[in-house]
Design a protein around this motif. Structure first.
Motif, PDB file in Angstrom:
ATOM      1  N   LEU A 184      43.969 -11.014  83.391  1.00 28.17           N
ATOM      2  CA  LEU A 184      43.686 -11.220  84.895  1.00 28.17           C
ATOM      3  C   LEU A 184      44.805 -12.205  85.316  1.00 28.17           C
ATOM      4  O   LEU A 184      45.381 -12.030  86.403  1.00 28.17           O
ATOM      5  CB  LEU A 184      42.309 -12.023  85.014  1.00 28.17           C
ATOM      6  N   PHE A 185      45.492 -13.193  84.448  1.00 29.59           N
ATOM      7  CA  PHE A 185      46.531 -14.014  85.043  1.00 29.59           C
ATOM      8  C   PHE A 185      47.703 -13.045  85.190  1.00 29.59           C
ATOM      9  O   PHE A 185      48.486 -13.310  86.136  1.00 29.59           O
ATOM     10  CB  PHE A 185      46.710 -15.180  83.855  1.00 29.59           C
ATOM     11  N   SER A 186      48.189 -12.283  84.200  1.00 29.22           N
ATOM     12  CA  SER A 186      49.304 -11.515  84.211  1.00 29.22           C
ATOM     13  C   SER A 186      49.254 -10.461  85.368  1.00 29.22           C
ATOM     14  O   SER A 186      50.351 -10.247  86.047  1.00 29.22           O
ATOM     15  CB  SER A 186      49.685 -11.040  83.090  1.00 29.22           C
ATOM     16  N   GLU A 187      48.041 -10.074  85.672  1.00 34.43           N
ATOM     17  CA  GLU A 187      48.048  -9.215  86.773  1.00 34.43           C
ATOM     18  C   GLU A 187      48.463  -9.601  87.953  1.00 34.43           C
ATOM     19  O   GLU A 187      48.860  -8.998  88.935  1.00 34.43           O
ATOM     20  CB  GLU A 187      46.734  -8.502  86.606  1.00 34.43           C
ATOM     21  N   GLY A 188      48.119 -10.993  88.452  1.00 38.61           N
ATOM     22  CA  GLY A 188      48.266 -11.474  89.600  1.00 38.61           C
ATOM     23  C   GLY A 188      49.440 -12.337  89.665  1.00 38.61           C
ATOM     24  O   GLY A 188      49.660 -12.940  90.850  1.00 38.61           O
ATOM     25  N   LEU A 189      50.003 -12.443  88.801  1.00 34.86           N
ATOM     26  CA  LEU A 189      51.301 -13.579  88.736  1.00 34.86           C
ATOM     27  C   LEU A 189      52.501 -12.735  89.350  1.00 34.86           C
ATOM     28  O   LEU A 189      52.986 -11.749  89.035  1.00 34.86           O
ATOM     29  CB  LEU A 189      51.987 -13.489  87.219  1.00 34.86           C
ATOM     30  N   TYR A 190      52.837 -13.282  90.517  1.00 34.19           N
ATOM     31  CA  TYR A 190      54.183 -12.623  91.193  1.00 34.19           C
ATOM     32  C   TYR A 190      55.450 -12.448  90.230  1.00 34.19           C
ATOM     33  O   TYR A 190      55.730 -11.393  90.237  1.00 34.19           O
ATOM     34  CB  TYR A 190      54.442 -13.473  92.317  1.00 34.19           C
ATOM     35  N   SER A 191      55.744 -13.363  89.642  1.00 32.67           N
ATOM     36  CA  SER A 191      57.055 -13.341  88.943  1.00 32.67           C
ATOM     37  C   SER A 191      56.830 -12.212  87.768  1.00 32.67           C
ATOM     38  O   SER A 191      57.784 -11.723  87.443  1.00 32.67           O
ATOM     39  CB  SER A 191      57.280 -14.814  88.039  1.00 32.67           C
ATOM     40  N   ALA A 192      55.452 -11.921  87.278  1.00 33.05           N
ATOM     41  CA  ALA A 192      55.259 -10.857  86.152  1.00 33.05           C
ATOM     42  C   ALA A 192      55.414  -9.468  87.080  1.00 33.05           C
ATOM     43  O   ALA A 192      56.016  -8.658  86.492  1.00 33.05           O
ATOM     44  CB  ALA A 192      53.733 -10.982  85.973  1.00 33.05           C
ATOM     45  N   LYS A 193      55.121  -9.433  88.318  1.00 34.65           N
ATOM     46  CA  LYS A 193      55.180  -8.250  88.985  1.00 34.65           C
ATOM     47  C   LYS A 193      56.893  -7.921  89.437  1.00 34.65           C
ATOM     48  O   LYS A 193      57.185  -6.741  89.425  1.00 34.65           O
ATOM     49  CB  LYS A 193      54.612  -8.438  90.498  1.00 34.65           C
ATOM     50  N   LEU A 194      57.401  -8.769  89.321  1.00 34.56           N
ATOM     51  CA  LEU A 194      58.916  -8.760  89.906  1.00 34.56           C
ATOM     52  C   LEU A 194      59.715  -8.160  88.369  1.00 34.56           C
ATOM     53  O   LEU A 194      60.503  -7.440  88.353  1.00 34.56           O
ATOM     54  CB  LEU A 194      59.503 -10.062  90.151  1.00 34.56           C
ATOM     55  N   PHE A 195      58.987  -8.751  87.282  1.00 33.71           N
ATOM     56  CA  PHE A 195      59.753  -8.537  85.987  1.00 33.71           C
ATOM     57  C   PHE A 195      59.271  -7.192  85.708  1.00 33.71           C
ATOM     58  O   PHE A 195      60.121  -6.211  85.159  1.00 33.71           O
ATOM     59  CB  PHE A 195      59.173  -9.516  84.836  1.00 33.71           C
ATOM     60  N   LEU A 196      57.870  -6.700  85.857  1.00 29.37           N
ATOM     61  CA  LEU A 196      57.579  -5.274  85.493  1.00 29.37           C
ATOM     62  C   LEU A 196      58.365  -4.330  86.542  1.00 29.37           C
ATOM     63  O   LEU A 196      58.585  -3.121  86.100  1.00 29.37           O
ATOM     64  CB  LEU A 196      56.039  -5.189  85.815  1.00 29.37           C
ATOM     65  N   THR A 197      58.485  -4.540  87.767  1.00 30.34           N
ATOM     66  CA  THR A 197      59.002  -3.816  88.567  1.00 30.34           C
ATOM     67  C   THR A 197      60.811  -3.637  88.303  1.00 30.34           C
ATOM     68  O   THR A 197      61.221  -2.449  88.323  1.00 30.34           O
ATOM     69  CB  THR A 197      59.070  -4.133  90.208  1.00 30.34           C
ATOM     70  N   ALA A 198      61.422  -4.543  88.065  1.00 30.31           N
ATOM     71  CA  ALA A 198      62.687  -4.640  87.708  1.00 30.31           C
ATOM     72  C   ALA A 198      62.954  -3.868  86.340  1.00 30.31           C
ATOM     73  O   ALA A 198      63.885  -3.126  86.204  1.00 30.31           O
ATOM     74  CB  ALA A 198      63.207  -6.113  87.563  1.00 30.31           C
ATOM     75  N   ASN A 321      49.828   3.073  83.933  1.00 28.40           N
ATOM     76  CA  ASN A 321      49.154   2.914  85.344  1.00 28.40           C
ATOM     77  C   ASN A 321      50.178   2.193  86.181  1.00 28.40           C
ATOM     78  O   ASN A 321      50.087   1.276  86.519  1.00 28.40           O
ATOM     79  CB  ASN A 321      47.907   2.338  85.333  1.00 28.40           C
ATOM     80  N   PRO A 322      51.671   2.642  86.326  1.00 29.44           N
ATOM     81  CA  PRO A 322      52.428   1.901  87.357  1.00 29.44           C
ATOM     82  C   PRO A 322      52.233   1.808  88.846  1.00 29.44           C
ATOM     83  O   PRO A 322      52.648   0.783  89.545  1.00 29.44           O
ATOM     84  CB  PRO A 322      53.849   2.805  87.209  1.00 29.44           C
ATOM     85  N   GLU A 323      51.176   2.674  89.300  1.00 27.51           N
ATOM     86  CA  GLU A 323      50.933   2.602  90.813  1.00 27.51           C
ATOM     87  C   GLU A 323      50.242   1.527  91.028  1.00 27.51           C
ATOM     88  O   GLU A 323      50.001   0.821  92.054  1.00 27.51           O
ATOM     89  CB  GLU A 323      50.283   3.796  91.138  1.00 27.51           C
ATOM     90  N   GLN A 324      49.162   0.977  90.111  1.00 28.64           N
ATOM     91  CA  GLN A 324      48.267  -0.231  90.151  1.00 28.64           C
ATOM     92  C   GLN A 324      49.051  -1.344  90.243  1.00 28.64           C
ATOM     93  O   GLN A 324      48.397  -2.485  90.615  1.00 28.64           O
ATOM     94  CB  GLN A 324      47.175  -0.101  89.002  1.00 28.64           C
ATOM     95  N   TYR A 325      50.251  -1.571  89.423  1.00 28.76           N
ATOM     96  CA  TYR A 325      51.220  -2.520  89.366  1.00 28.76           C
ATOM     97  C   TYR A 325      52.220  -2.708  90.435  1.00 28.76           C
ATOM     98  O   TYR A 325      52.995  -3.468  90.379  1.00 28.76           O
ATOM     99  CB  TYR A 325      51.665  -2.697  87.979  1.00 28.76           C
ATOM    100  N   GLY A 326      52.148  -1.794  91.274  1.00 30.53           N
ATOM    101  CA  GLY A 326      52.965  -1.859  92.494  1.00 30.53           C
ATOM    102  C   GLY A 326      54.557  -1.487  91.841  1.00 30.53           C
ATOM    103  O   GLY A 326      55.597  -1.642  92.832  1.00 30.53           O
ATOM    104  N   ILE A 327      54.527  -0.896  90.755  1.00 36.16           N
ATOM    105  CA  ILE A 327      56.007  -0.424  90.282  1.00 36.16           C
ATOM    106  C   ILE A 327      56.428   0.817  91.147  1.00 36.16           C
ATOM    107  O   ILE A 327      57.719   0.774  91.542  1.00 36.16           O
ATOM    108  CB  ILE A 327      55.801  -0.273  88.797  1.00 36.16           C
ATOM    109  N   ILE A 328      55.774   1.702  91.373  1.00 41.71           N
ATOM    110  CA  ILE A 328      56.164   2.890  92.023  1.00 41.71           C
ATOM    111  C   ILE A 328      54.831   3.108  93.464  1.00 41.71           C
ATOM    112  O   ILE A 328      53.888   2.722  93.052  1.00 41.71           O
ATOM    113  CB  ILE A 328      56.091   4.222  91.447  1.00 41.71           C
ATOM    114  N   SER A 329      55.403   3.456  94.556  1.00 34.11           N
ATOM    115  CA  SER A 329      54.419   3.374  95.444  1.00 34.11           C
ATOM    116  C   SER A 329      54.115   4.974  96.137  1.00 34.11           C
ATOM    117  O   SER A 329      53.232   5.499  96.762  1.00 34.11           O
ATOM    118  CB  SER A 329      54.637   2.638  96.523  1.00 34.11           C
ATOM    119  N   ASP A 330      55.395   5.918  96.080  1.00 34.83           N
ATOM    120  CA  ASP A 330      55.247   6.923  96.808  1.00 34.83           C
ATOM    121  C   ASP A 330      55.479   8.228  96.035  1.00 34.83           C
ATOM    122  O   ASP A 330      55.533   9.283  96.550  1.00 34.83           O
ATOM    123  CB  ASP A 330      56.550   6.934  97.759  1.00 34.83           C
TER     124      ASP A 330
END
Length: 495
Positions: A184-198, A321-330
């Motif tokens: 739950l914590f890692s899913e909502g952490l903004y810096s984690a989203k940046l790391f996963l996307t990068a 599931n990259p779309e759930q994490y905002g890694i890809i959108s389109d």
């Protein structure tokens, strides 16, 4: 000469007083706008997290949660209206507020309660774990809440993983308090989203563009994907040497593609270690430090568990599931691409534990084509560095200076939380000091019976309605509650 000077001074003083008064009014107005925006943020975050949990229930436990039920719950969440807790709790709101405030500020006690509840097999333990994250610690939007939750995770390592006979199996099962809260914590952490996307955006897009076939490496499963006519056309007559040779060639071709893809993922992982979230780095290090001192664990077991945590609970779910994490959108992900992403994730996990006895033998030919230490080097970066006892503070916190003074939760969640704490207090799984602390907290809480509700209601259930706390900041140790009309969402003030 003196008189004009006095008049001039009086004029300047009057102008200055008007200016100061105007500035005070402006600051007060801006503060009110900030509080209203923060209140909107808390509410939106609460609803968004409930929607995410609702979606996970549909995807991961579809046997228990039907699509119709989850859609109905999603609609209820969208229509949530927030109301002040005192409208439902009356004068007892302050009592519940003090209870939640003291519980929130004692991470060690929270961890002890969750572990005791699991050992007692309490039926509401999982619902309480979700309530702890989404309500008690407000989805960790505030820096203070993030610090508290990190300490809860550290104590869970000590009380839950360290004391378990097989902590690795417990962690991989993903149903213990530590695993759920970490996810739950890692899913909502903004810096984690940046790391996963990068880290993952480029190799995932490469996979989606290049691969059109299932990258199956099991010969038996590879053959099953084709009809008898297709098998004969592609591989020849079944049972012949030519048939076996062509099947093996297809397997090796898929292995080669998978190796290239996984190498791409590993390369991006290494390139982006610099932006790995500091808070996650801290908890992984605390986990390694604690488990490395356990004598009954084999050498390297602590490192393996840290690798399990990072890959199984953090990186691999985002790959699948990259779309759930905002890694890809389109970019659409079809069934073939999803299967190949799963293959990449499984191979990464096997690679991380290539020295373990439980590795899949069918993967060994692929694993030999990698640098054995490639994932271990990533872990070294994560758990390396100087030991810090206190959780790291976010380097850029746009909400610095704000203090959360409200808890959003349903009425059923509040009652379930109180009943849960009562149950573990009555049990025999707590240390003496924790038992006394909980008895003190519960001393003024009225006896109540939790309404019968399903798991949906408890794992953030039928949406409560909340409202912001209006308690003055100088009234310390009071926690406000907000409630929901169709599920009662309480807004409890604690300051």
């Amino acid at each position: 000469m003196v008189k004009p000077d006095i008049h001039t001074l009086a004029h300047h003083l009057k102008q200055e007083r008007l200016y100061v008064a105007s500035e005070k009014q402006l600051i007060q107005r801006l503060n009110n706008e900030v509080l209203k925006t923060a209140e909107k943020l808390y509410r939106t975050a609460w609803i968004a997290k409930q929607q995410r949990i609702n979606l996970d229930r549909l995807i991961l436990t579809s046997a228990e949660a039907s699509p119709a039920e989850c859609c109905q719950h999603a609609k209820v969440l969208e229509d949530t209206q927030f109301v002040d807790g005192y409208k439902t709790l009356g004068f007892q709101e302050s009592i519940y507020g003090e209870f939640l405030s003291h519980l929130r500020e004692n991470p060690r006690l929270v961890a002890s309660c969750l572990v005791a509840g699991e050992r007692l097999n309490h039926e509401h333990t999982q619902g309480v774990i979700y309530a702890v994250f989404t309500s008690l610690y407000g989805n960790c939007i505030m820096q203070e809440d993030e610090s508290y939750l990190l300490q809860v995770l550290r104590y869970l390592v000590e009380f839950e993983l360290k004391e378990n006979d097989n902590p690795r199996r417990l962690l991989r099962r993903g149903t213990c308090a530590f695993s759920i809260l970490f996810k739950l914590f890692s899913e909502g952490l903004y810096s984690a989203k940046l790391f996963l996307t990068a880290t993952l955006h480029e190799p995932i897009m490469q996979l989606l563009v290049e691969d059109e076939d299932h990258l199956e490496t099991d010969p038996g499963k590879l053959i099953e994907r084709f009809t008898p006519a297709q098998q004969e056309r592609l591989f020849g007559e079944k049972g012949t040497d030519e048939y076996r040779r062509k099947v093996q060639a297809a397997v090796e071709a898929n292995e080669a593609k998978l190796v290239a893809l996984v190498n791409s993922f590993i390369g991006c992982l290494k390139q982006n270690t610099y932006c790995f979230p500091q808070s996650l780095r801290w908890i992984v290090f605390q986990m390694y430090k604690t488990l490395a001192r356990v004598e009954r664990l084999e050498v390297g077991e602590a490192r393996t568990m840290c690798t399990d945590l990072l890959l199984t609970c953090f990186i691999c779910p985002a790959i699948v599931n990259p779309e759930q994490y905002g890694i890809i959108s389109d970019a659409p992900i079809n069934e073939v691409a999803r299967f190949n992403l799963m293959q990449v994730g499984q191979l990464l996990q096997q690679l991380a534990m290539s020295d373990a006895d439980d590795g899949d033998p069918r993967r060994k030919s692929s694993l030999l084509k990698f640098d054995k230490m490639c994932v271990a080097a990533f872990l070294d970066v994560v758990i390396g560095g100087r030991a810090v006892e206190t959780p790291p503070m976010t380097s850029m916190n746009l909400l610095e200076g704000l203090t959360r003074t409200v808890v959003y939760m349903t009425h059923n969640q509040l009652l379930a939380l109180v009943d849960f704490v009562r149950s573990v207090t009555a049990g025999d799984q707590l240390r003496e000091e924790d038992h006394l602390a909980l008895e003190t907290l519960l001393a003024n809480i009225p006896q109540s019976r939790t309404k019968k509700s399903n798991s949906l209601e408890l794992t953030p259930s039928n949406t409560p309605q909340l409202s912001p706390v209006t308690t003055p900041a100088n009234k310390k140790n009071r926690l406000p509650i907000a409630m929901h009309s169709s599920g009662l969402l309480l807004t409890v003030n604690y300051c």
